[in-house]
Write a protein that holds these residues in place. Structure first.
Motif, PDB file in Angstrom:
ATOM      1  N   ARG A  68       0.891  -1.196  -0.008  1.00  0.00           N
ATOM      2  CA  ARG A  68       0.063   0.126   0.143  1.00  0.00           C
ATOM      3  C   ARG A  68       0.734   1.079  -0.284  1.00  0.00           C
ATOM      4  O   ARG A  68       2.070   1.488   0.771  1.00  0.00           O
ATOM      5  CB  ARG A  68      -1.027  -0.201   1.224  1.00  0.00           C
ATOM      6  CG  ARG A  68      -2.065   1.474   1.227  1.00  0.00           C
ATOM      7  CD  ARG A  68      -2.948   1.325   2.703  1.00  0.00           C
ATOM      8  NE  ARG A  68      -3.907   0.531   2.995  1.00  0.00           N
ATOM      9  CZ  ARG A  68      -4.688   0.067   2.083  1.00  0.00           C
ATOM     10  NH1 ARG A  68      -5.485   1.103   1.999  1.00  0.00           N
ATOM     11  NH2 ARG A  68      -5.397  -0.712   2.445  1.00  0.00           N
ATOM     12  N   ALA A  69       0.248   2.170  -0.821  1.00  0.00           N
ATOM     13  CA  ALA A  69       1.615   4.317  -0.563  1.00  0.00           C
ATOM     14  C   ALA A  69       0.243   4.719  -0.297  1.00  0.00           C
ATOM     15  O   ALA A  69      -1.315   4.598  -1.348  1.00  0.00           O
ATOM     16  CB  ALA A  69       2.217   3.504  -2.181  1.00  0.00           C
ATOM     17  N   GLU A  70       0.314   5.732   0.111  1.00  0.00           N
ATOM     18  CA  GLU A  70       0.009   6.769   0.413  1.00  0.00           C
ATOM     19  C   GLU A  70       0.574   7.724  -0.075  1.00  0.00           C
ATOM     20  O   GLU A  70       1.967   8.533   0.745  1.00  0.00           O
ATOM     21  CB  GLU A  70      -0.509   6.567   1.768  1.00  0.00           C
ATOM     22  CG  GLU A  70      -1.570   8.239   2.113  1.00  0.00           C
ATOM     23  CD  GLU A  70      -2.326   8.029   3.603  1.00  0.00           C
ATOM     24  OE1 GLU A  70      -1.997   8.720   4.151  1.00  0.00           O
ATOM     25  OE2 GLU A  70      -2.451   7.121   3.468  1.00  0.00           O
ATOM     26  N   ALA A  71      -0.078   9.072  -0.753  1.00  0.00           N
ATOM     27  CA  ALA A  71       0.493  10.806  -0.846  1.00  0.00           C
ATOM     28  C   ALA A  71      -0.003  11.339  -0.690  1.00  0.00           C
ATOM     29  O   ALA A  71      -1.560  11.494  -1.351  1.00  0.00           O
ATOM     30  CB  ALA A  71       0.701  10.579  -2.411  1.00  0.00           C
ATOM     31  N   ALA A  72       0.509  12.523  -0.423  1.00  0.00           N
ATOM     32  CA  ALA A  72      -0.845  13.800  -0.012  1.00  0.00           C
ATOM     33  C   ALA A  72       0.024  14.705   0.488  1.00  0.00           C
ATOM     34  O   ALA A  72       1.420  14.910   0.690  1.00  0.00           O
ATOM     35  CB  ALA A  72      -1.437  13.492   2.278  1.00  0.00           C
ATOM     36  N   LEU A  85       4.398  10.404   2.927  1.00  0.00           N
ATOM     37  CA  LEU A  85       4.224  10.019   1.472  1.00  0.00           C
ATOM     38  C   LEU A  85       4.826   8.750   1.880  1.00  0.00           C
ATOM     39  O   LEU A  85       6.073   8.561   2.424  1.00  0.00           O
ATOM     40  CB  LEU A  85       5.202  10.997   0.898  1.00  0.00           C
ATOM     41  CG  LEU A  85       5.918  10.445   0.059  1.00  0.00           C
ATOM     42  CD1 LEU A  85       4.916  10.144  -1.192  1.00  0.00           C
ATOM     43  CD2 LEU A  85       6.931  11.617  -1.053  1.00  0.00           C
ATOM     44  N   TRP A  86       4.056   7.450   1.800  1.00  0.00           N
ATOM     45  CA  TRP A  86       4.833   6.347   2.591  1.00  0.00           C
ATOM     46  C   TRP A  86       4.491   5.666   1.419  1.00  0.00           C
ATOM     47  O   TRP A  86       3.772   5.212   0.524  1.00  0.00           O
ATOM     48  CB  TRP A  86       4.956   6.322   4.200  1.00  0.00           C
ATOM     49  CG  TRP A  86       3.152   6.438   3.929  1.00  0.00           C
ATOM     50  CD1 TRP A  86       2.641   7.585   5.227  1.00  0.00           C
ATOM     51  CD2 TRP A  86       2.248   4.956   4.332  1.00  0.00           C
ATOM     52  NE1 TRP A  86       1.679   7.475   5.306  1.00  0.00           N
ATOM     53  CE2 TRP A  86       1.151   5.577   4.788  1.00  0.00           C
ATOM     54  CE3 TRP A  86       2.018   3.808   3.600  1.00  0.00           C
ATOM     55  CZ2 TRP A  86      -0.161   5.273   4.554  1.00  0.00           C
ATOM     56  CZ3 TRP A  86       1.112   3.359   3.885  1.00  0.00           C
ATOM     57  CH2 TRP A  86      -0.520   4.360   4.287  1.00  0.00           C
ATOM     58  N   VAL A  87       4.700   4.278   1.765  1.00  0.00           N
ATOM     59  CA  VAL A  87       4.569   2.526   1.394  1.00  0.00           C
ATOM     60  C   VAL A  87       5.102   1.701   2.248  1.00  0.00           C
ATOM     61  O   VAL A  87       5.612   2.087   3.024  1.00  0.00           O
ATOM     62  CB  VAL A  87       5.418   2.386   0.079  1.00  0.00           C
ATOM     63  CG1 VAL A  87       6.518   2.557   0.901  1.00  0.00           C
ATOM     64  CG2 VAL A  87       5.549   0.883  -0.666  1.00  0.00           C
ATOM     65  N   LEU A 104       7.415   9.536   5.041  1.00  0.00           N
ATOM     66  CA  LEU A 104       7.806  10.513   5.653  1.00  0.00           C
ATOM     67  C   LEU A 104       5.240  10.016   6.222  1.00  0.00           C
ATOM     68  O   LEU A 104       4.626  10.265   5.655  1.00  0.00           O
ATOM     69  CB  LEU A 104       6.977  11.601   4.808  1.00  0.00           C
ATOM     70  CG  LEU A 104       6.094  13.086   5.385  1.00  0.00           C
ATOM     71  CD1 LEU A 104       7.168  13.448   6.577  1.00  0.00           C
ATOM     72  CD2 LEU A 104       6.116  13.860   4.756  1.00  0.00           C
ATOM     73  N   GLN A 105       5.646  10.283   7.602  1.00  0.00           N
ATOM     74  CA  GLN A 105       4.147   9.451   7.641  1.00  0.00           C
ATOM     75  C   GLN A 105       4.377   9.924   9.251  1.00  0.00           C
ATOM     76  O   GLN A 105       5.173  10.206  10.344  1.00  0.00           O
ATOM     77  CB  GLN A 105       4.721   7.311   8.303  1.00  0.00           C
ATOM     78  CG  GLN A 105       5.897   7.435   9.028  1.00  0.00           C
ATOM     79  CD  GLN A 105       6.254   6.156   8.951  1.00  0.00           C
ATOM     80  OE1 GLN A 105       5.445   5.103   9.682  1.00  0.00           O
ATOM     81  NE2 GLN A 105       7.262   5.888   8.463  1.00  0.00           N
TER      82      GLN A 105
END
Length: 389
Positions: A77-81, A107-109, A122-123
């Protein structure tokens, strides 16, 4: 015309962002099962009115989430904000300050299964039992009064393993985090790796946790550094212990001991201990009250006496109906004899939220990490509209 050789420098945080973007792109090129993508966001607008100034601001946080199943129970899973914000401060009707910024927010995986996860980038990392006065606020700066509960993240690698009996182990390594977080008064060396871990285990009717963190402090440019110019970087160790139980009422404690290995005539140890409890009274739709008390001591020995600060806090919330809730938070600093008061009414729809708040606080507060929260110093009212999509 003259030319000089210049060496390009990349900020460590930006370098981490580049690595995360590359990891996400490469990961999604790998063959696997069906993958999903979701785009969401949060837009907010606020106005804060005080007797001598007015704040007006806008914020938008777009968020892209990608999920890709792997074999068995594993998935990536990845998230970018991003955090895009603008605000103006007015003295009367005259503009006094204007700021427009856009920064990465998350910004993490993550690679995860049913009992394990490893997350890089970045979490947000937070833990502990306390709510209003948190000694274990090591990696975030969440303000309980903030309707959005926003906080900057940290760059790092976090691994967690969950046992079948609900015990869990955390291990982390952080890099390129020079901004102040939580109770910090001195920044970390952005080029040194911070590391630590946490063990959390179930106990009768509750759970307990032990945490440890080590970082290198860089006092250069701070008041501490100017006072003691001969003191260079120095290591800092943090030890944390917390527990929480449900015995009809909720009971918890949270404590941290911080050891700073410097060579100057200042207290080397800082102790922070919070005790708390909460209960929902069967009044109307249910009145929930939560109380905490914090003791902070700066001392030359781990258990020695020294400069002390005592703060008590009480919060309450009551649902007025299906859509409306009223809540309040009160702090009292026993040494300064200062009261801080905050009350808010919230109406919630499927996607919209309306927050109308009033506050009556001292002019001096803990350092604010966000310009929008700076309006909570002094007295005034704030109206905030929030749209989630």
């Amino acid at each position: 015309m003259s030319f000089r050789n210049q060496r390009a420098q990349v900020h460590p945080g930006r370098f981490c962002e580049i690595l995360m973007i590359c990891a996400v792109i490469l990961g999604w090129q790998m063959p696997a099962h069906a993958q999903t993508a979701e785009l969401a966001g949060q837009a907010s607008a606020w106005a804060t009115l005080k007797s001598d100034e007015t704040w007006v601001g806008l914020r938008y946080i777009p968020e892209l989430s990608l999920v890709k199943p792997l074999s068995g129970t594993w998935e990536i899973r990845a998230e970018a904000a991003a955090n895009a914000r603008w605000f103006n401060r007015y003295d009367g009707w005259d503009p006094a300050e204007s700021t427009a910024e856009i920064d990465p927010y998350r910004l993490w995986v993550r690679l995860a299964s049913s009992q394990y996860e490893a997350r890089a980038g970045l979490q947000k990392i937070n833990f502990g039992s306390a709510t209003l006065l948190r000694p274990l606020m090591w990696f975030d700066s969440i303000d309980p009064r903030d309707p959005l509960q926003l906080t900057d993240g940290v760059y790092g690698l976090l691994g967690r393993y969950f046992f079948l009996n609900n015990a869990n182990i955390w291990i982390w390594a952080l890099y390129a985090n020079e901004d102040l977080k939580g109770w910090e008064t001195l920044p970390a060396d952005k080029y040194a790796i911070e590391w630590g871990g946490r063990i959390q285990v179930p106990v009768t009717a509750g759970e307990m946790g032990f945490s440890y963190h080590r970082r290198t402090v860089n006092p250069e440019g701070s008041v501490f550094g100017r006072t003691y110019p001969g003191q260079g970087q120095f290591p800092e160790d943090r030890f944390g212990l917390d527990g929480k139980w449900d015995v009809g009422v909720g009971l918890w404690f949270e404590g941290a001991l911080i050891r700073r290995e410097f060579d100057v005539p200042e207290p080397r140890y800082r102790r922070l201990v919070t005790l708390g409890m909460d209960y929902t009274f069967p009044v109307g739709r249910g009145l929930h009250l939560l109380a905490e008390h914090l003791e902070r001591v700066e001392a030359g020995d781990p258990l020695g006496s020294g400069e002390r600060q005592s703060i008590s806090a009480l919060s309450g919330d009551y649902p007025l109906g299906l859509l409306d809730t009223v809540s309040a938070i009160v702090y009292y600093d026993w040494d300064r004899q200062d009261w801080s008061r905050f009350i808010t009414w919230q109406r919630t729809y499927d996607r919209w939220q309306v927050h109308l708040s009033a506050f009556w606080n001292p002019d001096r507060t803990l350092p604010d990490r966000d310009a929008a929260a700076a309006g909570f110093a002094g007295s005034g009212v704030q109206l905030m509209l929030v749209l989630n999509h």
